[in-house]
Design a protein around this motif. Structure first.
Motif, PDB file in Angstrom:
ATOM      1  N   GLY A 100      62.871  45.004  29.487  1.00 47.84           N
ATOM      2  CA  GLY A 100      64.161  45.560  29.093  1.00 47.84           C
ATOM      3  C   GLY A 100      64.023  46.649  28.050  1.00 47.84           C
ATOM      4  O   GLY A 100      64.726  47.669  28.094  1.00 47.84           O
ATOM      5  N   ALA A 138      66.702  48.793  26.268  1.00 50.63           N
ATOM      6  CA  ALA A 138      67.506  47.649  25.832  1.00 50.63           C
ATOM      7  C   ALA A 138      66.772  46.912  24.706  1.00 50.63           C
ATOM      8  O   ALA A 138      65.981  45.995  24.956  1.00 50.63           O
ATOM      9  N   THR A 181      61.955  40.491  27.992  1.00 53.11           N
ATOM     10  CA  THR A 181      62.424  41.316  26.873  1.00 53.11           C
ATOM     11  C   THR A 181      61.669  42.637  26.819  1.00 53.11           C
ATOM     12  O   THR A 181      62.264  43.702  26.604  1.00 53.11           O
TER      13      THR A 181
END
Length: 453
Positions: A339, A344, A336
Motif C-alpha cells: 500500500g 497509502a 502495508t
C-alpha cells in the motif's frame, strides 16, 4: 592488443550509460546521457531519433577511448521497442515500459486465454508492461506496425551494424515468448493481429550479431568491423556485472527489488513453476550468455515506498537514514508495504518517531524479501550465498535489516555500474576474450548475518 577495451551500453529507463572496461573487467571510462522519455497527451514515450542522439552523446563522452573499443554489448530495459522496415525504423513511438497504455489489451488476452494459461505459455503473468500490450494499443490507435519487431537494444545493434536481431531475455519481455522453448507464441500474436510482424530471432547473449558498418562508425565514432552483441535485459545483465553466479540468490536493492535465482528447466518436464498469486509476479527468463534460465521475482518497490514515506514525514533522506541506524522496530507487514508503494501511508505509522517509522519499513522489506527468497530457493534448489547488489546498498540501515533477517550467508557487491559492466563482459564473449561465465571477477564483501553471529 593489450590496450583494447570493451564497451558496455546500458539503455536504462532514466539514463543511458556507455562503460569502457579493460581485460580485468575494470571501468576505464563512463559516459552518461539522460534517456529522452517525455510525457505527452498519450503517455510516456520517446522517438527513435531522440534515443539515437542520447546513445551517441553517452558514447561521445568517452573521448579517445572509443578508438580502442574491440567489441560492444548492449543491455536495455525490457518491453520498449519498435519495428524496422526495409528503409529503416518505423515512425512508431518508443513507448515506455511503465506507461499505462495497453491495459485493455491485457484484459482481452486474459478473457481469451486465461491468466494461468498465459503464465504457462510465456513464463510470466499477463501485464500491460509487455511489448504486445503496447503494440496492440498502437495498432488500434492509428499506427501501422509493419516490419521486424525488436527492442531498443536490437534497434541499437541495427544502427551500428544493419543486423536485425533480438536476445532471449529481452524477447521474454514481449509477453508472447516462451523462454523454455525459445519460440514466440503465434496464437497469442494472431489474436492481437500482430502475427503479420516479423519477430527478430532471439539469440543467446554474447552471440556476435554483426559488425560495425561504415555508417555505424560514422554515427557512433566507434571503429569499423567491431563485433556487436545484445547482452540482454537489464536485471539479468546486472547480475552478471555484479559478479553473481548460478550458485547464489541475488537480491537487487533499489527502487524495485527483484530477486533472482537460477532454474533448471530440464527438471520441470516442460512445465513452469507455480507461485501463489498473492506473492506477486514470478517470471522465467534466460541466464545471460547461456542456454540456462533464471527465476525473477518482482513485487517489492522499496524505493517508491520510502520516497512516499519521506515526503509524508517531511524529512531529508540523509537525516532519516542516519538517525535510523540501529533503531529497533518491528517489521511492517507485506500488505502495508504494498500500500505504501501506491502512496497509502498508514496514519499510525506517522504517529511514531520518524526514525522508528523508517526502520520499521526497512525491516518489513527485509523480512518480505527473505520470505520470498526462501520460496525461490525451494523452487530452484539454490543453496549458496545471498548476494546483495544495487543502489540500496548505500543505506546502512537497510543492510542492517538484511543482516537481521538473512537465512543464508550474505555478501555485498562492490560494483555500482553492474548493468553496463555486464554488457561489457558479454561483449568480451562476442570478441572471444573469454567464454560465458568465465568473466573477470567482481569484488564482493562478505557480511555477517545476525543469525550466524
Amino acid at each position: 592488443m593489450r590496450d583494447e577495451l570493451l564497451l558496455g551500453i546500458d539503455l536504462g529507463t532514466s539514463s543511458i550509460k556507455a562503460n569502457a572496461i579493460d581485460r580485468h573487467g575494470r571501468s576505464i571510462g563512463l559516459g552518461v546521457a539522460p534517456t529522452p522519455f517525455a510525457g505527452n497527451t498519450h503517455g510516456v514515450e520517446m522517438t527513435t531519433d531522440a534515443l539515437f542522439a542520447a546513445i551517441r552523446a553517452a558514447v561521445t563522452e568517452l573521448g579517445v577511448l572509443t578508438s580502442r573499443i574491440a567489441a560492444v554489448g548492449v543491455a536495455s530495459m525490457g518491453e520498449t521497442g519498435t519495428t524496422i522496415r526495409a528503409d529503416g525504423p518505423s515512425d512508431l513511438p518508443l513507448v515506455a515500459w511503465h506507461d499505462e497504455r495497453g491495459t485493455e489489451i491485457v484484459d482481452e488476452l486474459v478473457g481469451r486465454f486465461g491468466s494461468e494459461a498465459i503464465r504457462r505459455r510465456t513464463g510470466r503473468a499477463p501485464r500491460n508492461v509487455t511489448s504486445i500490450a503496447k503494440l496492440g494499443w498502437l495498432l488500434r490507435n492509428g499506427h501501422t506496425p509493419g516490419g521486424t519487431w525488436t527492442g531498443v537494444a536490437g534497434l541499437t545493434v541495427w544502427k551500428l551494424t544493419g543486423a536485425l536481431a533480438q536476445e532471449q531475455s529481452l524477447a521474454a519481455t514481449s509477453g508472447a515468448f516462451d523462454p523454455v522453448t525459445g519460440e514466440y507464441d503465434r496464437e497469442i500474436l494472431a489474436f492481437l493481429g500482430l502475427d503479420s510482424l516479423v519477430w527478430a530471432p532471439a539469440r543467446i547473449a554474447g552471440t556476435p550479431l554483426g559488425r560495425i558498418s561504415a555508417a555505424g562508425a560514422a554515427w557512433s565514432g566507434l571503429p569499423v568491423g567491431v563485433p556487436v552483441t545484445i547482452a540482454g535485459h537489464d536485471h539479468p545483465v546486472g547480475v552478471i556485472g555484479s559478479g553473481g553466479d548460478r550458485t547464489e540468490a541475488i537480491d537487487s536493492m533499489g527502487t524495485g527489488e527483484p530477486l533472482v535465482v537460477s532454474w533448471d528447466a530440464r527438471t520441470a518436464a516442460g512445465s513452469h513453476p507455480g507461485w501463489p498469486g498473492q506473492l506477486g509476479d514470478l517470471t522465467i527468463t534466460s541466464w545471460p550468455g547461456t542456454a540456462e534460465h533464471m527465476l525473477l521475482w518482482e513485487n517489492l518497490r522499496p524505493g517508491l515506498a520510502m520516497r512516499n514515506l519521506q515526503r509524508a514525514l517531511r524529512v531529508s533522506r540523509d537525516d532519516i537514514e542516519f538517525s535510523a541506524i540501529r533503531v529497533d522496530a518491528e517489521p511492517l507487514d507485506l500488505a502495508t508495504l504494498v500500500g505504501m508503494q501506491d502512496g497509502a501511508i498508514p496514519p499510525s505509522l506517522l504517529d511514531r518517531p520518524a526514525e522508528e517509522a523508517w526502520a520499521a519499513t526497512l525491516e518489513g522489506y527485509a523480512a518480505a524479501s527473505a520470505d520470498a527468497e526462501g520460496r525461490l530457493r525451494e523452487l530452484s534448489g539454490v543453496t549458496g550465498t545471498t548476494l546483495l547488489i544495487g543502489g540500496g546498498l548505500r543505506s546502512r540501515r537497510w543492510v542492517e535489516a538484511k543482516q537481521r533477517h538473512a537465512q543464508h550467508p550474505l555478501a555485498m557487491a562492490a560494483e555500482r555500474e553492474a548493468v553496463s559492466r555486464g554488457a561489457g563482459l558479454l561483449a568480451g564473449v562476442a570478441a572471444g576474450w573469454w567464454a560465458p561465465e568465465q568473466y573477470p571477477p567482481a569484488d564482493t564483501v562478505p557480511l555477517t548475518s545476525e543469525r550466524s553471529s
